[in-house]
Design a protein around this motif. Structure first.
Motif, PDB file in Angstrom:
ATOM      1  N   CYS A 279       0.890  -1.176  -0.126  1.00  0.00           N
ATOM      2  CA  CYS A 279       0.025   0.002  -0.042  1.00  0.00           C
ATOM      3  C   CYS A 279       1.062   1.315   0.083  1.00  0.00           C
ATOM      4  CB  CYS A 279      -0.286  -0.030   1.439  1.00  0.00           C
ATOM      5  SG  CYS A 279      -2.003  -1.598   1.376  1.00  0.00           S
ATOM      6  N   ALA A 281       1.392   4.417  -2.010  1.00  0.00           N
ATOM      7  CA  ALA A 281       1.645   5.531  -2.688  1.00  0.00           C
ATOM      8  C   ALA A 281       1.316   6.439  -0.842  1.00  0.00           C
ATOM      9  CB  ALA A 281      -0.146   5.757  -3.365  1.00  0.00           C
ATOM     10  N   PRO A 282       1.470   7.531  -1.184  1.00  0.00           N
ATOM     11  CA  PRO A 282       2.458   8.462  -2.253  1.00  0.00           C
ATOM     12  C   PRO A 282       3.854   8.193  -2.285  1.00  0.00           C
ATOM     13  CG  PRO A 282       2.193   9.717  -0.476  1.00  0.00           C
ATOM     14  CD  PRO A 282       1.341   8.828   0.120  1.00  0.00           C
ATOM     15  N   GLY A 283       4.385   7.103  -1.682  1.00  0.00           N
ATOM     16  CA  GLY A 283       5.719   6.139  -2.059  1.00  0.00           C
ATOM     17  C   GLY A 283       6.404   6.746  -0.861  1.00  0.00           C
ATOM     18  N   SER A 284       6.263   7.409  -0.036  1.00  0.00           N
ATOM     19  CA  SER A 284       7.288   8.054   1.248  1.00  0.00           C
ATOM     20  C   SER A 284       7.992   6.681   1.555  1.00  0.00           C
ATOM     21  CB  SER A 284       6.908   8.463   2.722  1.00  0.00           C
ATOM     22  OG  SER A 284       5.878   9.129   1.673  1.00  0.00           O
ATOM     23  N   LYS A 285       7.453   5.656   2.129  1.00  0.00           N
ATOM     24  CA  LYS A 285       8.267   4.893   2.567  1.00  0.00           C
ATOM     25  C   LYS A 285       9.026   3.628   1.720  1.00  0.00           C
ATOM     26  CE  LYS A 285       4.789   4.486   6.646  1.00  0.00           C
ATOM     27  NZ  LYS A 285       3.964   5.496   5.513  1.00  0.00           N
ATOM     28  N   ASP A 303      -0.361  -0.158  -5.101  1.00  0.00           N
ATOM     29  CA  ASP A 303      -1.749   0.687  -4.797  1.00  0.00           C
ATOM     30  C   ASP A 303      -2.368   1.028  -5.800  1.00  0.00           C
ATOM     31  OD1 ASP A 303      -1.489   3.241  -2.486  1.00  0.00           O
ATOM     32  OD2 ASP A 303      -3.067   3.121  -4.258  1.00  0.00           O
ATOM     33  N   LEU A 304      -4.048   0.852  -4.813  1.00  0.00           N
ATOM     34  CA  LEU A 304      -5.245   0.519  -5.771  1.00  0.00           C
ATOM     35  C   LEU A 304      -5.496   1.635  -7.039  1.00  0.00           C
ATOM     36  CD1 LEU A 304      -8.092  -0.733  -5.555  1.00  0.00           C
ATOM     37  CD2 LEU A 304      -8.441   0.635  -3.565  1.00  0.00           C
ATOM     38  N   TYR A 305      -4.964   2.865  -6.455  1.00  0.00           N
ATOM     39  CA  TYR A 305      -5.291   4.012  -7.482  1.00  0.00           C
ATOM     40  C   TYR A 305      -4.644   4.536  -8.314  1.00  0.00           C
ATOM     41  CZ  TYR A 305      -8.788   3.642  -3.842  1.00  0.00           C
ATOM     42  OH  TYR A 305     -10.125   3.405  -3.128  1.00  0.00           O
ATOM     43  N   LYS A 308      -2.420   7.549  -7.668  1.00  0.00           N
ATOM     44  CA  LYS A 308      -1.645   7.551  -6.673  1.00  0.00           C
ATOM     45  C   LYS A 308      -0.577   6.561  -6.816  1.00  0.00           C
ATOM     46  CE  LYS A 308      -4.485   7.903  -2.870  1.00  0.00           C
ATOM     47  NZ  LYS A 308      -4.492   7.224  -0.998  1.00  0.00           N
ATOM     48  N   ASP A 330      -4.544  -4.247  -7.136  1.00  0.00           N
ATOM     49  CA  ASP A 330      -6.035  -4.002  -5.467  1.00  0.00           C
ATOM     50  C   ASP A 330      -5.139  -5.968  -4.844  1.00  0.00           C
ATOM     51  OD1 ASP A 330      -7.946  -4.616  -3.754  1.00  0.00           O
ATOM     52  OD2 ASP A 330      -8.583  -5.261  -4.778  1.00  0.00           O
ATOM     53  N   SER A 331      -4.231  -4.525  -3.792  1.00  0.00           N
ATOM     54  CA  SER A 331      -3.358  -5.840  -2.589  1.00  0.00           C
ATOM     55  C   SER A 331      -4.272  -6.894  -1.717  1.00  0.00           C
ATOM     56  CB  SER A 331      -2.296  -5.230  -2.001  1.00  0.00           C
ATOM     57  OG  SER A 331      -1.752  -4.213  -2.716  1.00  0.00           O
ATOM     58  N   ASP A 348       1.827  -0.758   5.130  1.00  0.00           N
ATOM     59  CA  ASP A 348       1.449   0.208   5.831  1.00  0.00           C
ATOM     60  C   ASP A 348       0.196  -0.241   5.509  1.00  0.00           C
ATOM     61  OD1 ASP A 348       1.860   2.489   6.549  1.00  0.00           O
ATOM     62  OD2 ASP A 348       2.488   3.424   5.109  1.00  0.00           O
TER      63      ASP A 348
HETATM   64  C1  LIG Z   1      -1.387   4.219   4.571  1.00  0.00           C
HETATM   65  S1  LIG Z   1      -1.785   5.166   3.174  1.00  0.00           S
HETATM   66  C2  LIG Z   1      -0.242   4.488   2.303  1.00  0.00           C
HETATM   67  C3  LIG Z   1       1.405   5.515   2.764  1.00  0.00           C
HETATM   68  C4  LIG Z   1       2.726   5.590   1.940  1.00  0.00           C
HETATM   69  N1  LIG Z   1       2.722   4.020   2.444  1.00  0.00           N
HETATM   70  C5  LIG Z   1       3.471   6.100   2.015  1.00  0.00           C
HETATM   71  O1  LIG Z   1       4.044   6.091   3.175  1.00  0.00           O
HETATM   72  O2  LIG Z   1       3.347   7.301   1.054  1.00  0.00           O
HETATM   73  C6  LIG Z   1      -2.473   3.372   2.202  1.00  0.00           C
HETATM   74  C7  LIG Z   1      -2.786   3.641   0.892  1.00  0.00           C
HETATM   75  O3  LIG Z   1      -3.271   2.134   0.769  1.00  0.00           O
HETATM   76  C8  LIG Z   1      -4.064   1.894  -1.077  1.00  0.00           C
HETATM   77  N2  LIG Z   1      -4.776   1.237  -0.352  1.00  0.00           N
HETATM   78  C9  LIG Z   1      -6.376   1.609  -0.123  1.00  0.00           C
HETATM   79  N3  LIG Z   1      -6.592   0.331  -0.258  1.00  0.00           N
HETATM   80  C10 LIG Z   1      -5.611  -0.587  -1.122  1.00  0.00           C
HETATM   81  C11 LIG Z   1      -5.763  -1.669  -1.733  1.00  0.00           C
HETATM   82  N4  LIG Z   1      -6.985  -2.581  -1.361  1.00  0.00           N
HETATM   83  N5  LIG Z   1      -4.629  -2.250  -2.784  1.00  0.00           N
HETATM   84  C12 LIG Z   1      -3.824  -1.100  -3.024  1.00  0.00           C
HETATM   85  N6  LIG Z   1      -3.627  -0.448  -1.778  1.00  0.00           N
HETATM   86  C13 LIG Z   1      -4.730   0.364  -1.410  1.00  0.00           C
HETATM   87  C14 LIG Z   1      -4.681   4.064  -0.344  1.00  0.00           C
HETATM   88  O4  LIG Z   1      -5.186   4.283  -1.487  1.00  0.00           O
HETATM   89  C15 LIG Z   1      -3.235   4.570   0.353  1.00  0.00           C
HETATM   90  O5  LIG Z   1      -2.688   5.084  -0.727  1.00  0.00           O
END
Ligand SMILES: C[S@@+](CC[C@H](N)C(=O)[O-])C[C@H]1O[C@@H](n2cnc3c(N)ncnc32)[C@H](O)[C@@H]1O
Length: 463
Positions: A279, A281-285, A303-305, A308, A330-331, A348
């Motif tokens: 998960c 986006a936006p990619g920090s980790k 990421d799902l979107y 993003k 879709d994870s 995350d």
């Molecule tokens: C907590 S944020 C992640 C922040 C990211 N790890 C960072 O450090 O920049 C959670 C992310 O999960 C994504 N997300 C939600 N459901 C998802 C899914 N089923 N599959 C993939 N990504 C998903 C959201 O779009 C969101 O960007």
């Protein structure tokens, strides 16, 4: 044809812009930080004269102040009006909150300016009846303020705490039951302070020590964040100076809260690792992981979107990172072809965000206790999927930015009960040895967002 003689237009007042931002936040559920950034950007371009530093300061103070003190402000409205607050037009509530915030919390603003300017905005955005009502309530506050006292703590503890800490009662009740009253109060008090500005160095372009020198040169007042190894985490005392410098644009640093830097530190990736960030986006980790391996890992960032995913690509490119492969995925859906392929997996997870109420104070008025139930089933699905991608002997890091036991400690217990091929993995962080393989980052202790990070390992066949 371009008219070269066009003069820049004077921008609206800080109070008017604050009203526009808060309207979007409270009525359209926009994020305060993003909406504020958009407005700041609009009024720094060529079409408008730039907002002055004091106006920018007042705009920020009003937006975050109203979000943080909303309970207190609506309580005053309720004491001064015979009309129930929930029945007031949202425009009226927002304008009253802006006026009252200045009268209650900002002693450098003359009372007349707070009242008159609010009434002037009201005239432009609502009808005469509402204008008169707003004027009457603000003036009534000035007459009656010394008679307004919160209920005593004794006998009305929850209501008292909800008003002084400015959090919904359900949240205080729930947190107190999970982490005790003293910690709940300390954490929630921390959320009402203006959060620090943290940045992460980008050693791929510039070593952290050189960045530190440049920050000093630009008067950004840098300080090392003690619990982030390698000096990559830096707290900036003068945000304006940092944003004026070219460091962000040049990709020599980027903005990231200290807490959010911790999952990659706990993962401790090695050069050559194949990593999955589920998960991302936006990619920090993913970016942190790339930096810790000096661009020498192979990182799949999902990421799902789609939009993003583009953001991950954009951010990585700005920073000169080449080892991140961003994909829309879709994870919760398992990709059979990648089973057991990764040395390290980061989940995350999407979460209730109760750890970031300092940076996003408006979330506290949106979440409901019922809302919180949405997250654990999704987290369980994502964790089930995560488990299949980890190689035997590989590492799974699970993190959230919430302080809700069901999404954190209970989630890890559930996972280990179900996936017997995984165990907790001890790690060291901030001078402590974490035998349970997990840590909660308490905002009152670390002075950053609240986070939870767990490190699990998939047993080898001979384990
Ligand atoms: C907590 S944020 C992640 C922040 C990211 N790890 C960072 O450090 O920049 C959670 C992310 O999960 C994504 N997300 C939600 N459901 C998802 C899914 N089923 N599959 C993939 N990504 C998903 C959201 O779009 C969101 O960007």
């Amino acid at each position: 044809m371009i008219n070269w003689n066009t003069k820049p237009i004077a921008p609206p007042s800080a109070r008017r812009l604050a009203y526009d931002v808060l309207y979007d936040v409270f009525v359209k559920e926009a994020y305060a930080n993003l909406t504020l950034q958009k407005v700041m950007k609009k009024y720094s371009g060529k079409k408008y004269e730039p907002l002055s530093k004091p106006e920018k300061g007042l705009l920020t103070e009003l937006v975050y102040g109203v979000c943080r003190r909303y309970n207190h402000l609506t309580w005053i409205m309720g004491r001064l009006s015979t009309r129930p607050v929930r029945k007031m037009d949202s425009k009226v509530r927002i304008l009253l909150a802006i006026g009252l915030y200045q009268l209650v919390f900002l002693d450098r603003i003359p009372e007349s300016a707070a009242v008159n300017e609010t009434v002037e905005i009201a005239k432009k955005v609502t009808h005469l009846g509402n204008v008169k009502f707003i004027n009457a309530i603000l003036r009534s506050y000035l007459r009656k303020k010394i008679q307004l006292h919160f209920p005593q703590r004794k006998g009305h503890e929850l209501q008292y705490l909800s008003l002084t800490l400015n959090e919904p009662e359900w949240l205080i009740r729930r947190m107190s039951a999970q982490i005790g009253k003293a910690r709940t109060e300390a954490v929630l008090e921390e959320f009402n302070k203006a959060p620090a500005l943290d940045i992460h160095a980008n050693p791929i372009k510039l070593p952290a020590s050189k960045l530190f020198e440049k920050l000093k040169f630009h008067h950004a007042e840098p300080e090392l964040i003690p619990f982030i190894p390698d000096g990559n985490g830096i707290r900036v005392g003068n945000g304006d100076a940092f944003f004026r410098s070219p460091l962000l644009k040049n990709g020599e640093a980027y903005v990231q809260s200290a807490a959010s830097m911790i999952p990659a530190v706990v993962m401790n990736p090695s050069r050559g690792d194949k990593v999955l960030d589920m998960c991302a986006a936006p990619g920090s980790k993913s970016i942190n992981i790339a930096q810790l391996t000096g661009n020498w890992a192979s990182i799949d960032a999902w990421d799902l979107y789609e939009h993003k995913v583009n953001l991950i690509d954009h951010n990585a490119r700005t920073l000169g990172i080449r080892c991140i492969h961003a994909e829309q995925h879709d994870s919760t859906v398992i990709d059979e072809s990648r089973k057991g392929q990764y040395d390290k997996v980061l989940l995350d997870a999407p979460c209730s965000g109760l750890g970031v109420l300092g940076h996003k104070p408006e979330i506290r008025w949106r979440r409901t206790e019922d809302n919180l139930k949405e997250f654990p089933p999704l987290q369980q699905k994502l964790l089930d999927a995560a488990s299949v991608y980890v190689k035997p002997g590989g590492v799974l890091v699970y993190s959230t930015c919430t302080l809700n036991r069901e999404e954190n400690e209970d989630m890890i217990a559930w996972f280990l009960e179900k996936h017997k091929d995984f165990r907790r993995d001890t790690f060291d962080f901030a001078g402590r040895h974490l035998v349970e393989g997990m840590i909660t980052i308490w905002p009152d202790e670390f002075h950053t967002d609240g986070f939870f990070v767990a490190r699990l390992v998939r047993r080898n066949n001979d384990d």
